[in-house]
Write a protein that holds these residues in place. Structure first.
Motif, PDB file in Angstrom:
ATOM      1  N   PHE A 301      -6.051 -80.073  62.832  1.00 35.73           N
ATOM      2  CA  PHE A 301      -5.132 -79.773  63.696  1.00 35.73           C
ATOM      3  C   PHE A 301      -5.731 -79.698  65.005  1.00 35.73           C
ATOM      4  CE2 PHE A 301      -5.757 -75.935  61.006  1.00 35.73           C
ATOM      5  CZ  PHE A 301      -6.178 -74.772  61.862  1.00 35.73           C
ATOM      6  N   ILE A 302      -5.582 -79.379  66.203  1.00 38.19           N
ATOM      7  CA  ILE A 302      -5.522 -79.626  67.036  1.00 38.19           C
ATOM      8  C   ILE A 302      -4.750 -77.966  67.853  1.00 38.19           C
ATOM      9  CG2 ILE A 302      -6.262 -80.340  69.008  1.00 38.19           C
ATOM     10  CD1 ILE A 302      -8.028 -81.563  67.463  1.00 38.19           C
ATOM     11  N   ILE A 303      -5.323 -77.370  68.796  1.00 37.42           N
ATOM     12  CA  ILE A 303      -4.606 -75.590  69.415  1.00 37.42           C
ATOM     13  C   ILE A 303      -4.796 -76.100  70.331  1.00 37.42           C
ATOM     14  CG2 ILE A 303      -3.638 -73.768  69.505  1.00 37.42           C
ATOM     15  CD1 ILE A 303      -4.002 -73.390  66.364  1.00 37.42           C
ATOM     16  N   GLY A 304      -4.580 -76.287  72.039  1.00 41.66           N
ATOM     17  CA  GLY A 304      -4.664 -75.946  73.206  1.00 41.66           C
ATOM     18  C   GLY A 304      -3.842 -75.184  73.925  1.00 41.66           C
ATOM     19  N   PHE A 305      -5.266 -74.197  75.151  1.00 40.87           N
ATOM     20  CA  PHE A 305      -4.632 -72.984  75.337  1.00 40.87           C
ATOM     21  C   PHE A 305      -5.132 -73.012  76.818  1.00 40.87           C
ATOM     22  CE2 PHE A 305      -6.046 -72.315  70.740  1.00 40.87           C
ATOM     23  CZ  PHE A 305      -5.728 -71.326  70.736  1.00 40.87           C
ATOM     24  N   GLU A 306      -4.545 -72.190  77.478  1.00 40.23           N
ATOM     25  CA  GLU A 306      -4.390 -72.039  79.194  1.00 40.23           C
ATOM     26  C   GLU A 306      -6.101 -71.141  78.973  1.00 40.23           C
ATOM     27  OE1 GLU A 306      -1.721 -70.426  83.011  1.00 40.23           O
ATOM     28  OE2 GLU A 306      -1.289 -70.919  81.168  1.00 40.23           O
ATOM     29  N   HIS A 307      -6.120 -70.475  78.615  1.00 40.36           N
ATOM     30  CA  HIS A 307      -6.666 -68.845  79.027  1.00 40.36           C
ATOM     31  C   HIS A 307      -7.768 -69.290  77.903  1.00 40.36           C
ATOM     32  CE1 HIS A 307      -4.135 -68.560  82.207  1.00 40.36           C
ATOM     33  NE2 HIS A 307      -3.333 -67.507  80.927  1.00 40.36           N
ATOM     34  N   GLU A 308      -8.612 -68.796  77.924  1.00 40.23           N
ATOM     35  CA  GLU A 308     -10.368 -68.869  76.616  1.00 40.23           C
ATOM     36  C   GLU A 308     -10.159 -67.902  76.165  1.00 40.23           C
ATOM     37  OE1 GLU A 308     -14.614 -68.374  77.198  1.00 40.23           O
ATOM     38  OE2 GLU A 308     -13.976 -68.140  78.870  1.00 40.23           O
ATOM     39  N   GLN A 309      -9.680 -66.550  76.654  1.00 35.77           N
ATOM     40  CA  GLN A 309      -9.225 -65.349  75.864  1.00 35.77           C
ATOM     41  C   GLN A 309      -8.123 -65.849  74.751  1.00 35.77           C
ATOM     42  OE1 GLN A 309      -7.515 -62.218  78.531  1.00 35.77           O
ATOM     43  NE2 GLN A 309      -7.887 -60.598  76.988  1.00 35.77           N
ATOM     44  N   ASP A 310      -7.231 -66.356  75.144  1.00 34.92           N
ATOM     45  CA  ASP A 310      -6.051 -66.951  73.658  1.00 34.92           C
ATOM     46  C   ASP A 310      -6.562 -67.257  73.168  1.00 34.92           C
ATOM     47  OD1 ASP A 310      -4.383 -65.482  75.669  1.00 34.92           O
ATOM     48  OD2 ASP A 310      -3.680 -66.375  76.742  1.00 34.92           O
ATOM     49  N   ALA A 311      -7.813 -68.108  73.516  1.00 38.81           N
ATOM     50  CA  ALA A 311      -8.093 -68.863  72.377  1.00 38.81           C
ATOM     51  C   ALA A 311      -9.168 -68.447  70.791  1.00 38.81           C
ATOM     52  CB  ALA A 311      -8.938 -69.808  73.320  1.00 38.81           C
ATOM     53  N   ARG A 312     -10.007 -67.159  71.642  1.00 38.64           N
ATOM     54  CA  ARG A 312     -10.583 -66.700  71.635  1.00 38.64           C
ATOM     55  C   ARG A 312      -9.677 -65.551  70.267  1.00 38.64           C
ATOM     56  NH1 ARG A 312     -15.368 -68.819  72.694  1.00 38.64           N
ATOM     57  NH2 ARG A 312     -15.850 -69.619  74.070  1.00 38.64           N
ATOM     58  N   ARG A 313      -9.070 -64.886  70.970  1.00 39.42           N
ATOM     59  CA  ARG A 313      -8.298 -63.996  70.053  1.00 39.42           C
ATOM     60  C   ARG A 313      -7.798 -64.992  68.476  1.00 39.42           C
ATOM     61  NH1 ARG A 313      -4.073 -59.658  71.887  1.00 39.42           N
ATOM     62  NH2 ARG A 313      -3.334 -59.168  69.784  1.00 39.42           N
ATOM     63  N   PHE A 314      -7.438 -66.329  69.253  1.00 36.29           N
ATOM     64  CA  PHE A 314      -6.937 -66.655  68.176  1.00 36.29           C
ATOM     65  C   PHE A 314      -7.460 -67.247  66.986  1.00 36.29           C
ATOM     66  CE2 PHE A 314      -4.739 -70.461  66.214  1.00 36.29           C
ATOM     67  CZ  PHE A 314      -3.910 -70.497  65.921  1.00 36.29           C
ATOM     68  N   LEU A 315      -8.677 -67.936  66.910  1.00 38.39           N
ATOM     69  CA  LEU A 315      -9.083 -68.428  66.492  1.00 38.39           C
ATOM     70  C   LEU A 315     -10.156 -67.136  65.396  1.00 38.39           C
ATOM     71  CD1 LEU A 315     -11.387 -70.413  65.624  1.00 38.39           C
ATOM     72  CD2 LEU A 315     -12.770 -70.013  66.862  1.00 38.39           C
ATOM     73  N   THR A 316     -10.924 -66.089  65.782  1.00 39.69           N
ATOM     74  CA  THR A 316     -11.006 -64.882  65.436  1.00 39.69           C
ATOM     75  C   THR A 316      -9.332 -64.094  64.491  1.00 39.69           C
ATOM     76  OG1 THR A 316     -12.075 -63.624  66.896  1.00 39.69           O
ATOM     77  CG2 THR A 316     -11.104 -62.273  65.026  1.00 39.69           C
ATOM     78  N   GLU A 317      -8.430 -64.224  64.664  1.00 39.54           N
ATOM     79  CA  GLU A 317      -7.154 -63.747  63.618  1.00 39.54           C
ATOM     80  C   GLU A 317      -6.843 -65.161  62.855  1.00 39.54           C
ATOM     81  OE1 GLU A 317      -4.071 -61.994  66.198  1.00 39.54           O
ATOM     82  OE2 GLU A 317      -5.196 -61.294  67.305  1.00 39.54           O
ATOM     83  N   LEU A 318      -7.179 -65.870  63.201  1.00 39.26           N
ATOM     84  CA  LEU A 318      -7.032 -67.195  62.296  1.00 39.26           C
ATOM     85  C   LEU A 318      -7.208 -67.442  60.673  1.00 39.26           C
ATOM     86  CD1 LEU A 318      -5.668 -70.338  61.651  1.00 39.26           C
ATOM     87  CD2 LEU A 318      -7.053 -70.997  63.344  1.00 39.26           C
ATOM     88  N   ARG A 319      -8.478 -67.169  61.608  1.00 39.98           N
ATOM     89  CA  ARG A 319      -9.988 -66.364  60.234  1.00 39.98           C
ATOM     90  C   ARG A 319      -9.824 -65.736  58.860  1.00 39.98           C
ATOM     91  NH1 ARG A 319     -14.568 -67.775  64.419  1.00 39.98           N
ATOM     92  NH2 ARG A 319     -15.541 -69.944  63.582  1.00 39.98           N
ATOM     93  N   GLU A 320      -9.070 -64.292  60.131  1.00 43.66           N
ATOM     94  CA  GLU A 320      -8.406 -63.722  59.182  1.00 43.66           C
ATOM     95  C   GLU A 320      -7.501 -63.667  57.813  1.00 43.66           C
ATOM     96  OE1 GLU A 320      -7.839 -60.481  62.139  1.00 43.66           O
ATOM     97  OE2 GLU A 320     -10.033 -59.887  62.099  1.00 43.66           O
ATOM     98  N   ARG A 321      -6.378 -64.594  59.266  1.00 42.65           N
ATOM     99  CA  ARG A 321      -4.889 -64.862  58.318  1.00 42.65           C
ATOM    100  C   ARG A 321      -5.769 -65.923  57.115  1.00 42.65           C
ATOM    101  NH1 ARG A 321       0.089 -64.147  57.717  1.00 42.65           N
ATOM    102  NH2 ARG A 321       1.733 -66.127  57.785  1.00 42.65           N
ATOM    103  N   LEU A 322      -6.530 -67.034  57.289  1.00 39.83           N
ATOM    104  CA  LEU A 322      -6.347 -68.015  56.187  1.00 39.83           C
ATOM    105  C   LEU A 322      -7.100 -66.986  54.853  1.00 39.83           C
ATOM    106  CD1 LEU A 322      -7.853 -70.865  58.432  1.00 39.83           C
ATOM    107  CD2 LEU A 322      -5.487 -70.488  58.077  1.00 39.83           C
ATOM    108  N   ALA A 323      -8.243 -66.057  55.402  1.00 38.70           N
ATOM    109  CA  ALA A 323      -8.665 -65.658  54.238  1.00 38.70           C
ATOM    110  C   ALA A 323      -7.989 -64.456  53.125  1.00 38.70           C
ATOM    111  CB  ALA A 323     -10.020 -64.651  54.693  1.00 38.70           C
TER     112      ALA A 323
END
Length: 487
Positions: A301-323
């Motif tokens: 999957f591909i996810i596009g973000f307007e803001h870098e802060q949103d992207a980095r927070r999402f990636l961190t929480e995505l890892r926790e979510r998948l785990a």
């Protein structure tokens, strides 16, 4: 038919309306409706021509998001099993029983009637899958599970029934292995989203060994949100627990769902619907400060973000979510990159090089500009994919070296046509032309090796290639045009 069940959602509030993004508005509000109302395309489930007795199921699923269906197995009818048989590719490899499509068709009606009776009475038994391996682009081998023919038939029929329920639940940005949704639909949605929304960062994500790590206990809980027919759930359990046979030895599989099984894509979509899609849609509504677009094809999957802060927070929480659900992102295939209409200028101002690219569904995506200077998402064939296909052509030509030129030409024409049918998108004609040229070059070398006294010259080869190998032309419209037409 169903019961009102307020089952524990344990994820997040399910089925919130999709956030309006350019790449998803039409898909969610119009296209998804069409997916559930229309007949299913052959090869993706039980095949076409089956009358839609599932209309009532679709309508209840659409109107009542908490409905749990208690009586579904009777929809696995003799007619649906028959259509499932005809939808199977006749050349498909046989399973552990060795029964081919043609063998089963010798006494088709008696075989199907017996199969239908066993399914409805509970006497049907799933056979183990036959383990096979196919090479991946990185040189590793991908394990496949080849089901026995009767398992393929029943799985296809059950998938069609369950799709009547789940197609009204699945998000518009989910494209993989769904009726009337092709890879190019996902590519179009991604291109439109990046070009029309404020996308400055792209998360290119891939789940490590998703089909092998899928947690079956969670999968059962997800299925029970909608499916209360214990007979259908037992069928799925039988397929998951059947195990695999490799080199004559049976082994149990405690996790995952075999790639290659007809039921696996639907189970994967159900799993990722609850684990990823519903959560990601909810996250972007509650936490994102700017635009967020999502396009998913199976576990890629591909996810596009307007803001870098949103992207980095999402990636961190995505890892926790998948785990939480036994999954993890592939460390080598998951990247967050600066991308989009402003990426080149911003990187140049910081003294950096050109924007990075990302691969998705066979194409390398590039931040480019059109001749008029406007931002353009250019897509070219992934070089590894082209090299791998040319190696296949080279190997096949060795085996076909002494066939008559017309026979070789017809085969190579089908190869080039098939390649162009997928890859000949606007902006990629150079890559497709290169593929055609390399195919011609391999053919030339193969013909010259026929004899030490060959009279094959490059000039003559050019005439032969012009006769048999089709010319390159653009086969697809621009993404925005097709996306608008379809949604």
């Amino acid at each position: 038919m169903n019961e009102r069940g307020k089952s524990d959602r344990f994820v997040v509030p399910a089925n919130l309306p999709n956030k309006a993004t350019a790449a998803e508005v039409g898909e969610e509000r119009e296209r998804a409706k069409g997916n559930t109302d229309g007949e299913t395309r052959p090869g993706h489930s039980a095949g076409s021509g089956v009358s839609s007795e599932l209309g009532r199921v679709r309508e209840v699923a659409r109107q009542d998001k908490d409905a749990r269906f208690t009586a579904l197995l009777h929809h696995v009818s003799l007619g649906r099993l028959r259509a499932a048989y005809w939808a199977i590719r006749p050349q498909a490899a046989p399973g552990v029983d060795g029964v081919t499509w043609a063998d089963y068709g010798q006494d088709l009606e008696d075989n199907l009637q017996g199969l239908h009776e066993r399914v409805q009475s509970g006497r049907y038994r799933a056979r183990p899958s036959r383990r096979a391996y196919v090479p991946k682009m990185d040189g590793r081998l991908r394990p496949l599970g080849i089901a026995a023919l009767e398992d393929k038939i029943v799985q296809r029929a059950v998938v069609e029934v369950l799709s009547a329920v789940y197609e009204v639940d699945f998000r518009g940005f989910s494209y993989g292995f769904r009726p009337r949704r092709s890879p190019h639909d996902a590519l179009d949605a991604l291109a439109v989203g990046i070009e029309r929304k404020k996308v400055n960062w792209v998360l290119d994500a891939d789940i490590r060994d998703f089909f092998g790590q899928l947690d079956r206990s969670w999968l059962r809980r997800f299925l029970q949100h909608r499916i209360a027919d214990k007979r259908v759930l037992r069928l799925i359990d039988k397929w998951l627990a059947a195990g695999v046979i490799e080199d004559g030895e049976w082994s149990a599989t405690e996790r995952g769902s075999a790639q290659g099984a007809s039921v696996s894509p639907l189970l994967a979509n159900v799993y990722l619907h609850y684990v990823l899609d519903v959560w990601a849609d909810w996250w972007r509504r509650h936490y994102a400060h700017g635009d967020v677009i999502i396009v998913r094809w199976a576990d890629d999957f591909i996810i596009g973000f307007e803001h870098e802060q949103d992207a980095r927070r999402f990636l961190t929480e995505l890892r926790e979510r998948l785990a939480k659900f036994g999954l993890e992102l592939h460390p080598d295939k998951t990247r967050l990159i600066e991308f989009g209409r402003h990426a080149a200028q911003r990187r140049r101002e910081r003294g950096l090089g050109k924007p990075e690219t990302f691969d998705f569904l066979g194409f390398t995506h590039i931040s480019a500009k059109s001749r008029t200077g406007r931002f353009w998402l250019r897509r070219i064939t992934i070089s590894k994919r082209m090299r791998a296909k040319l190696r296949e052509v080279h190997d096949q030509l060795k085996r076909r070296r002494y066939q008559p030129i017309p026979e070789q030409g017809r085969w190579l024409a089908s190869v080039v046509r098939g390649h162009a049918a997928y890859y000949a998108v606007p902006g990629n004609t150079d890559a497709v032309s290169t593929f055609r040229y390399q195919v011609t070059r391999h053919w030339f070398a193969a013909l010259r090796r026929r004899s030490q006294r060959t009279r094959m010259t490059w000039a003559r080869m050019g005439r032969i290639a012009a006769r048999w190998i089709p010319k390159v032309r653009v086969m697809h419209p621009f993404p925005a045009a097709r996306f608008a037409a379809r949604t």
